[in-house]
Structures are given as structure tokens and as C-alpha cells.
Design an enzyme around this catalytic site. Structure first.
Site, PDB file in Angstrom:
ATOM      1  N   GLU A  65      -1.039  92.998  56.355  1.00  8.05           N
ATOM      2  CA  GLU A  65       0.228  92.393  56.757  1.00  8.05           C
ATOM      3  C   GLU A  65       0.318  92.220  58.268  1.00  8.05           C
ATOM      4  O   GLU A  65       0.854  91.229  58.756  1.00  8.05           O
ATOM      5  CB  GLU A  65       1.420  93.194  56.237  1.00  8.05           C
ATOM      6  CG  GLU A  65       2.725  92.479  56.514  1.00  8.05           C
ATOM      7  CD  GLU A  65       3.814  92.730  55.488  1.00  8.05           C
ATOM      8  OE1 GLU A  65       4.853  92.065  55.615  1.00  8.05           O
ATOM      9  OE2 GLU A  65       3.625  93.563  54.588  1.00  8.05           O
ATOM     10  N   GLY A  85       7.395  87.815  56.600  1.00  6.52           N
ATOM     11  CA  GLY A  85       6.629  88.049  55.386  1.00  6.52           C
ATOM     12  C   GLY A  85       7.554  88.070  54.180  1.00  6.52           C
ATOM     13  O   GLY A  85       8.620  88.675  54.223  1.00  6.52           O
ATOM     14  N   HIS A  92      -7.409  96.796  45.500  1.00  4.32           N
ATOM     15  CA  HIS A  92      -8.281  97.795  46.113  1.00  4.32           C
ATOM     16  C   HIS A  92      -9.514  97.909  45.217  1.00  4.32           C
ATOM     17  O   HIS A  92      -9.413  98.369  44.078  1.00  4.32           O
ATOM     18  CB  HIS A  92      -7.545  99.130  46.247  1.00  4.32           C
ATOM     19  CG  HIS A  92      -6.234  98.975  46.957  1.00  4.32           C
ATOM     20  ND1 HIS A  92      -6.154  98.722  48.312  1.00  4.32           N
ATOM     21  CD2 HIS A  92      -4.964  99.010  46.504  1.00  4.32           C
ATOM     22  CE1 HIS A  92      -4.884  98.623  48.660  1.00  4.32           C
ATOM     23  NE2 HIS A  92      -4.144  98.787  47.584  1.00  4.32           N
ATOM     24  N   VAL A  93     -10.662  97.491  45.728  1.00  8.28           N
ATOM     25  CA  VAL A  93     -11.845  97.388  44.884  1.00  8.28           C
ATOM     26  C   VAL A  93     -12.903  98.458  45.163  1.00  8.28           C
ATOM     27  O   VAL A  93     -13.804  98.655  44.351  1.00  8.28           O
ATOM     28  CB  VAL A  93     -12.483  95.984  44.975  1.00  8.28           C
ATOM     29  CG1 VAL A  93     -11.519  94.927  44.469  1.00  8.28           C
ATOM     30  CG2 VAL A  93     -12.899  95.646  46.394  1.00  8.28           C
ATOM     31  N   ARG A  94     -12.798  99.150  46.290  1.00  9.96           N
ATOM     32  CA  ARG A  94     -13.771 100.189  46.623  1.00  9.96           C
ATOM     33  C   ARG A  94     -13.115 101.176  47.582  1.00  9.96           C
ATOM     34  O   ARG A  94     -12.321 100.799  48.420  1.00  9.96           O
ATOM     35  CB  ARG A  94     -15.007  99.581  47.280  1.00  9.96           C
ATOM     36  CG  ARG A  94     -16.030 100.600  47.749  1.00  9.96           C
ATOM     37  CD  ARG A  94     -17.294  99.978  48.332  1.00  9.96           C
ATOM     38  NE  ARG A  94     -18.234  99.699  47.250  1.00  9.96           N
ATOM     39  CZ  ARG A  94     -18.467  98.504  46.711  1.00  9.96           C
ATOM     40  NH1 ARG A  94     -17.852  97.449  47.159  1.00  9.96           N
ATOM     41  NH2 ARG A  94     -19.312  98.355  45.730  1.00  9.96           N
ATOM     42  N   HIS A 109      -3.166  78.346  53.190  1.00  7.28           N
ATOM     43  CA  HIS A 109      -2.205  77.233  53.254  1.00  7.28           C
ATOM     44  C   HIS A 109      -1.361  77.388  54.512  1.00  7.28           C
ATOM     45  O   HIS A 109      -0.831  78.466  54.770  1.00  7.28           O
ATOM     46  CB  HIS A 109      -1.303  77.250  52.015  1.00  7.28           C
ATOM     47  CG  HIS A 109      -0.188  76.249  52.075  1.00  7.28           C
ATOM     48  ND1 HIS A 109      -0.391  74.906  51.884  1.00  7.28           N
ATOM     49  CD2 HIS A 109       1.131  76.396  52.318  1.00  7.28           C
ATOM     50  CE1 HIS A 109       0.761  74.262  52.004  1.00  7.28           C
ATOM     51  NE2 HIS A 109       1.704  75.148  52.272  1.00  7.28           N
ATOM     52  N   LEU A 110      -1.253  76.309  55.280  1.00  2.52           N
ATOM     53  CA  LEU A 110      -0.411  76.308  56.480  1.00  2.52           C
ATOM     54  C   LEU A 110       0.555  75.136  56.377  1.00  2.52           C
ATOM     55  O   LEU A 110       0.299  74.053  56.894  1.00  2.52           O
ATOM     56  CB  LEU A 110      -1.264  76.195  57.753  1.00  2.52           C
ATOM     57  CG  LEU A 110      -2.206  77.345  58.042  1.00  2.52           C
ATOM     58  CD1 LEU A 110      -3.065  77.051  59.264  1.00  2.52           C
ATOM     59  CD2 LEU A 110      -1.436  78.642  58.211  1.00  2.52           C
ATOM     60  N   GLY A 111       1.653  75.362  55.680  1.00  2.00           N
ATOM     61  CA  GLY A 111       2.666  74.324  55.517  1.00  2.00           C
ATOM     62  C   GLY A 111       3.778  74.459  56.534  1.00  2.00           C
ATOM     63  O   GLY A 111       3.772  75.359  57.381  1.00  2.00           O
TER      64      GLY A 111
END
Length: 144
Positions: A65, A85, A92-94, A109-111
Site C-alpha cells: 500500500e 486507497g 501470501h504465497v511463501r 490501469h491509470l485512468g
């Protein structure tokens, strides 16, 4: 490709903005600025571990963040808009037990009204620890 940033950036600027914040307290350090990405590190130590001796998932989310929010702020014209935000998620994979984890933040994406950022966090060996996505809302200052 031209840079996505509204104005030229420096690592010193990120470190100055981080003073006296959660990012500074946890030891987050920005290390690289590319045309369309940011890199930052987070130490895996007593400030960022959970009781089982592993990197706390919440610390990974703070890194994600922090990176995405600052990236969004650096894309907009701060005289006209603010960014907040509105959603963050993380897979969390490891586990990480020591050293530094490194996040790489890139735009999906940058709108005009929404930015979506992809943040991939890896351990010292380059193995993926966490995948996070942050969505920010871009609002005109006149509405505040």
C-alpha cells in the site's frame, strides 16, 4: 516509452515523505525509480515478524500500500487532485524468515478516476512471497 510520473522523481523525495510515518518505522526504503515502476525493500526483523518468526502478512500489505499509494500520488497533478486507497488485497504465497523482501510496483490501469497497481514482493533469493493489488481513487481537490 515516456515516464508515467507527473514530475521528475528522486529517491530522496520518497525518503523525505516517509519520515515519521509507518513506512519509516518499519524500515521501508525506496531503492529504484523506473519510467513505470518503483522498487522498495522491507526488512524481515522484529518490527515486521509475527510471533511464529515469519514475515507478518500485514507488513507485506503495508509495503504494497505504501508503494502503490506513493506511485499514484506521483502520477497525478497534486495541485488539482488527491488519491486515496479504496481497496487492497494480498495473496501470501511463501514465508520469509530473514533478510529483506523487495517489492516492485507497476501500473495495471491509470485512468482519470482510478489507478490499479500490481505489487510483487520477493525474498532475497528472488522467490515470490506476496502478490498484492491496490486500487486508488483519484478525486479533484475541489470536491474536498
Amino acid at each position: 516509452m515516456s515516464a508515467i510520473w507527473f514530475a521528475p522523481l528522486s529517491l530522496d523525495t520518497f525518503h523525505a515523505v516517509s519520515q515519521n510515518t509507518l513506512a519509516e518505522h518499519l524500515g521501508i526504503r525506496f531503492t529504484e525509480i523506473g519510467d513505470d515502476y518503483l522498487v522498495a525493500t522491507l526488512p524481515v526483523d522484529t518490527r515486521t515478524m509475527q510471533p511464529m518468526g515469519l514475515l507478518h502478512g500485514g507488513a507485506s500489505v503495508v509495503l504494497a500500500e505504501t508503494m502503490g499509494s506513493l506511485a499514484s500520488f506521483c502520477v497525478i497533478n497534486p495541485a488539482e487532485s488527491v488519491c486515496v486507497g479504496i481497496e487492497v488485497n494480498a495473496n501470501h504465497v511463501r514465508a520469509a524468515r530473514s533478510g529483506l523482501v523487495t517489492g516492485i510496483c507497476t501500473p495495471l490501469h491509470l485512468g482519470r478516476q482510478l489507478h490499479v497497481w500490481d505489487i510483487r514482493i520477493s525474498d532475497d533469493a528472488g522467490k515470490l512471497v506476496c502478490v498484492s493489488r491496490l486500487t486508488t481513487s483519484i478525486q479533484p481537490k475541489s470536491r474536498l
